[in-house]
Design an enzyme around this catalytic site. Sequence first.
Site, mmCIF file in Angstrom:
data_model
loop_
_atom_site.group_PDB
_atom_site.id
_atom_site.type_symbol
_atom_site.label_atom_id
_atom_site.label_comp_id
_atom_site.label_asym_id
_atom_site.label_seq_id
_atom_site.Cartn_x
_atom_site.Cartn_y
_atom_site.Cartn_z
ATOM 1 N N ILE A 1 -78.642 -150.756 8.256
ATOM 2 C CA ILE A 1 -78.707 -150.489 6.815
ATOM 3 C C ILE A 1 -80.136 -150.141 6.404
ATOM 4 C CG2 ILE A 1 -78.401 -151.501 4.519
ATOM 5 C CD1 ILE A 1 -76.188 -153.240 5.714
ATOM 6 N N ASP B 1 -81.082 -127.728 -29.154
ATOM 7 C CA ASP B 1 -81.956 -128.526 -30.006
ATOM 8 C C ASP B 1 -81.240 -129.168 -31.183
ATOM 9 O OD1 ASP B 1 -81.428 -126.265 -31.432
ATOM 10 O OD2 ASP B 1 -83.515 -125.668 -31.747
ATOM 11 N N GLU C 1 -82.479 -150.520 4.086
ATOM 12 C CA GLU C 1 -82.688 -151.314 2.869
ATOM 13 C C GLU C 1 -83.607 -150.619 1.866
ATOM 14 O OE1 GLU C 1 -81.580 -154.126 6.117
ATOM 15 O OE2 GLU C 1 -83.042 -152.517 5.919
ATOM 16 N N ASN D 1 -88.091 -152.106 8.079
ATOM 17 C CA ASN D 1 -87.349 -151.329 7.096
ATOM 18 C C ASN D 1 -87.961 -151.354 5.703
ATOM 19 O OD1 ASN D 1 -85.560 -150.698 9.085
ATOM 20 N ND2 ASN D 1 -83.860 -151.921 8.304
ATOM 21 N N ASP E 1 -75.413 -129.308 -30.338
ATOM 22 C CA ASP E 1 -75.573 -129.140 -28.889
ATOM 23 C C ASP E 1 -75.360 -130.441 -28.122
ATOM 24 O OD1 ASP E 1 -76.358 -126.402 -29.071
ATOM 25 O OD2 ASP E 1 -78.344 -127.049 -29.691
ATOM 26 N N ASP F 1 -79.039 -122.303 -25.615
ATOM 27 C CA ASP F 1 -78.992 -121.992 -27.033
ATOM 28 C C ASP F 1 -79.974 -120.843 -27.289
ATOM 29 O OD1 ASP F 1 -78.340 -122.376 -29.743
ATOM 30 O OD2 ASP F 1 -80.110 -123.612 -30.054
ATOM 31 N N VAL G 1 -78.522 -155.369 9.977
ATOM 32 C CA VAL G 1 -79.836 -155.206 9.331
ATOM 33 C C VAL G 1 -80.554 -153.975 9.875
ATOM 34 C CG1 VAL G 1 -82.099 -156.255 8.975
ATOM 35 C CG2 VAL G 1 -80.045 -157.663 8.827
ATOM 36 N N ALA G 2 -80.387 -153.720 11.174
ATOM 37 C CA ALA G 2 -81.027 -152.541 11.775
ATOM 38 C C ALA G 2 -80.419 -151.260 11.231
ATOM 39 C CB ALA G 2 -80.881 -152.584 13.290
ATOM 40 N N ASP H 1 -91.805 -148.887 7.117
ATOM 41 C CA ASP H 1 -91.034 -147.658 6.916
ATOM 42 C C ASP H 1 -91.233 -147.069 5.523
ATOM 43 O OD1 ASP H 1 -89.973 -147.302 9.352
ATOM 44 O OD2 ASP H 1 -87.879 -147.437 8.746
#
Length: 864
Positions: free
Chosen positions: A282, A611, A284, A705, A615, A326, A279-280, A709
Site C-alpha cells: 500500500i 460570471d 501510504e 513509504n 452561469d 460566456d 504495508v509494503a 519515499d
Amino acid sequence: MDKLWTRKKDELFQEYGTSKHGLSGEEAENRIEKYGENKLKEGKRKGIVQVFFEQFADLLVVILIAAAVISALTGGIEGTIVIIAVLILNAILGTVQHFKAEKSLESLKAMSAPNARVIRDGEKVEVPAARLVPGDILLLEAGDVAAADGRILENHSLQVSESALTGESENVNKSADIIEKDELPLGDRLNMVYSGSLISYGRAVVLVTGTGMETEIGKIANLMQSAQEKSTPLQRSLDDFSKKLSFIILGICAVVFALGVWRGQAMTDALMFAVALAVAAIPEALSSIVTIGLAIGTQKMAKENAIIKNLRAVESLGCVSVICSDKTGTLTQNKMTVQKTFTLEGTTDADDVDCNKKPYRELIVTGVLCNDGAINGETQIGDPTETALLTFCRKAGGNEGDIRNTYPRMSELPFDSDRKLMSTLHQINGEYLMMTKGAPDVLLARCKCVVENDAIREMTKKDLDRILEQNQAFSSQGLRVLAFAKREIGEKRLLTLEDENELTFIGLIAMMDPPRLESAPAVADCRRAGIRPVMITGDHKVTASAIAKEIGILQEGDRAVEGAELEHISDDELREMVKDISVYARVSPEHKIRIVRAWQENGCIAAMTGDGVNDAPALKQSDIGIAMGITGTEVSKDAAAMILTDDNFATIVKAVGNGRNVYANIKNSIQFLLSGNLAGIITVLFTSLFGLPLPFTAVQLLFINLLTDSLPALAVNMEKPTGDLLNDKPRNPKESILTKDFMRRLVLQGGMIAVVTIIAFYIGMGVNDGMACTMAFATLCMARLFHGFNCRGARSIFRLPNNPYSYGAFAVGAVLLMAVLFVPGLHGLFDINNALTGTHILQIIGLAFVPTALIQLGRVVKGR
C-alpha cells in the site's frame, strides 16, 4: 400561471386574487402559510462527524486498519501507532477540504433585498422582503433590488440591470405592455422584473408573481442543488487503481498467509508476513503526494492569475476537450465602444473620426448633449451606451465637459422605453436647437429633413432607403445602432412630446462590446491544443455570431442556435447536434446545463466559464467551472472550481498547459511510489516462498513509504514542463493510470530494485537474520532514493531541466537513512542490527545505484 407577459392586467388581478390596492394584512399572512417565506431553501447537509468517518470508506484504508490491528496483537505496537496516526491525519485533511467546498446558496441568499415597499390595505408600507407573497403590489424605484419576480403594471421609464441573470451588461428598458409571444427568452420579457435585479433608472408598480424557490433565482438554486459535481479523471483513475490494488493485495496476503501456515509456520509469524506484505504494497504516501502535487500546481497557477478552489480541478484542466465560454466580460471587454459612424456623406470607422471636422462634429456634439452619462476619472457613471458616446468624443479629440459648458441644457424630454427617444434643448450658434437620439426605426419615422454637406434639405425616399440599408448592415454585424437628429425650436421654452416630430436626420452611431485583444490568440491556442471553444451567451444571435466569427469560434460549417430552438430539441437530439454548434444565444440557465451535459455524454471533459448567477448551475455541472474574478458574482465564484483574477480567457489556456504538466508530474510520482512498493512486495514474496526470515518489519516499510519515499515524490512534482504542452491533444479521460506502458515500466523498474534488495538480503544472511533484515531495508531505501531521478521524466536526467529539489530530496532522505542506521537510540524503534561495517555501507550504496545506472544508460542509448 404560465406566460405572464401575455396576460392582461385584469386577468392577473383575478388569478392572484388581488387589486391595485394590494392585499390585506390578514390575507398576506394567510399566503405566507400557503407559499412560505420569500427565501431560498437549502438542502440537508452532512455533519462533520459523518464526513470524517466517510474518509475511512476506502478498501485500502480498511486493509491498513486491519494491518494495524494485527500488528498490535502480535506485539508491533509502534507500527500500529504510526499507521493509525497517518490514517487520522488523512481523514482530517479530507474533512477540512469537504467543508471548504460550497457556499453558493449563501451567496444567492445575499442577493435578496432586505426590505420591500408594497401596497397593503390600500396604503404604502415597508415590509421585510421575506414576507412578500404572490399577489402583493410591489413598488420599485432607482436603487432598489427587486425582492421577487413580478409583472409590471405601471411603468415610468424603468431600466433594470439583469446582468446577474442574463450575463448581459446593458440595462434593459422595461415596459408595461402585453407581449404577444408564447416563447420568449428571459432577457426579452420586457414587462417582467426578476428577483435580484438592480433597478438602475425610473420607477414601476409590479404585481408579485413568484417568491422564494418559485423565482428565477430560486430555479437557479434548484439547478445548483441538482447539478452533480463531476469527479475528475484523476479521481476516477485513482479510485479504479485503489480497487484493483486492494483486491491484488488481499489475494497475495491470503496466499502468503496460507503458504506460511501450510509450511508449519507459527500463526503469528504467518500473520506478520501478511502484515509486512500489506504495508509494503500500500502506497501510504500516495494520497498526500497527489494532494501536495495538486497544491504545487495551484500555487503556480495563482501566480498566473488563475486561483484554484478545488485542488483536483488542476489535473482536470489537462484533459479538457471543450471550453463553453460566456461572451460578455469573458471574451469581450464588457464595455460598450463606438465602432462606426454614418452620415449621408458616408460610413467611417470610429478610429478615423475627428471631432473638429465635418460632418462628425455635429453628430458627436449631439451624442454628448443628449446624454445623461458621465466619466469621472476611470469611473463611468450611467448607461453603458451613453458613456460609450462620451468615450467616443474623447477619442475623437473632443471634450464632453467643454461641450456641455458651452451649450448648457435648457429643457429635456427624458428617455422613455415606450417612446424610445430622448431630447434636450440647447442654444447653439444663436439658435435654440432640440437634439434627439433614439432607436433608428422610431426616429427615422419622425424625420422630415436630412443634413448633407452641412446643408439641410428635405428627406427623399432614396435617402430613407439608404439610411435603413446602412442600419441593417450595422445590425447584421452585431452592432447596436443609435440614430441622431435635431430640430430648431425658435425660442427658449419647455419641450413637449409634440416637438419630437419633423426632425432633421444627422447620422447613425454603431457600437458594440468589442472582443478582448487576447481572445482571438487564446481561441487559436485552444484549437492548437485540441480543445473546442464554444460560446454560450444571453445576447442576441446576430451579435454573438459576429463576435464569434471575429475571434475564431464560429468557423465555416459551424452552427449558431438560439435558446428557443433548444426548447424543441430533446436531450438525445442535442447530444448528436452539439458537435456542430459553436454559438448558443439567448439561453437560459437550464439550457447551459443541457449543453454541458451533452458534451459530457459524448465523452468530453467540459469546462464552463462565466460570471453571472445564470452561469452558476452550469459552472457546478461542468468538469471544471471557471468564474471571472473581477466581474463575476459571488454566486458564480462559489460554484466554480477556478477563478480568473484578470477575467482573461487567455489565462485559461495557460492553466491548461499547467494542468497537463501537473498530471504528468503526478503520474511520474505514482510511478515512483508504486515501482518502489513493487520491489518490496517481490522481496517479501520471495522470502515467503523460500521459507526465509522476514526481510523487513512493518515499521521499516512505513519509514520508507512515508519519509524517504515522500521527498523524491515531492521533488518530481516540482518538475518544469518540457516542450510545448499545447501541441499535444487532450488525453483520454477514460485512460487508466495503469496503462500497458506504465505497467511495463513498473514491473521492469520494481523488479530491478527487488533483485538488488534480495542480493543485499543474502549478503546479510551471511552474518545473521538481523543483519539480513538491516541490509535489505537499507538497500531498498537507498535504491528508491536513487530511483527518484529516473521518475522525473521519460528522458535521461542529462536532458531534463534542472530541478534542485530532486538533489535536496535525495540528500535529506540519505541523511534520514543514515540516522536510522547509525544513531543507537533509533535502532530499537526501527529494528536495526548495529553491526554494519564500512564494507556493508559500500555494498548497500553500490547495489542501490545499479538499477538507476542501468535505466539511465538505456535512455541514453535510445537517444532520449
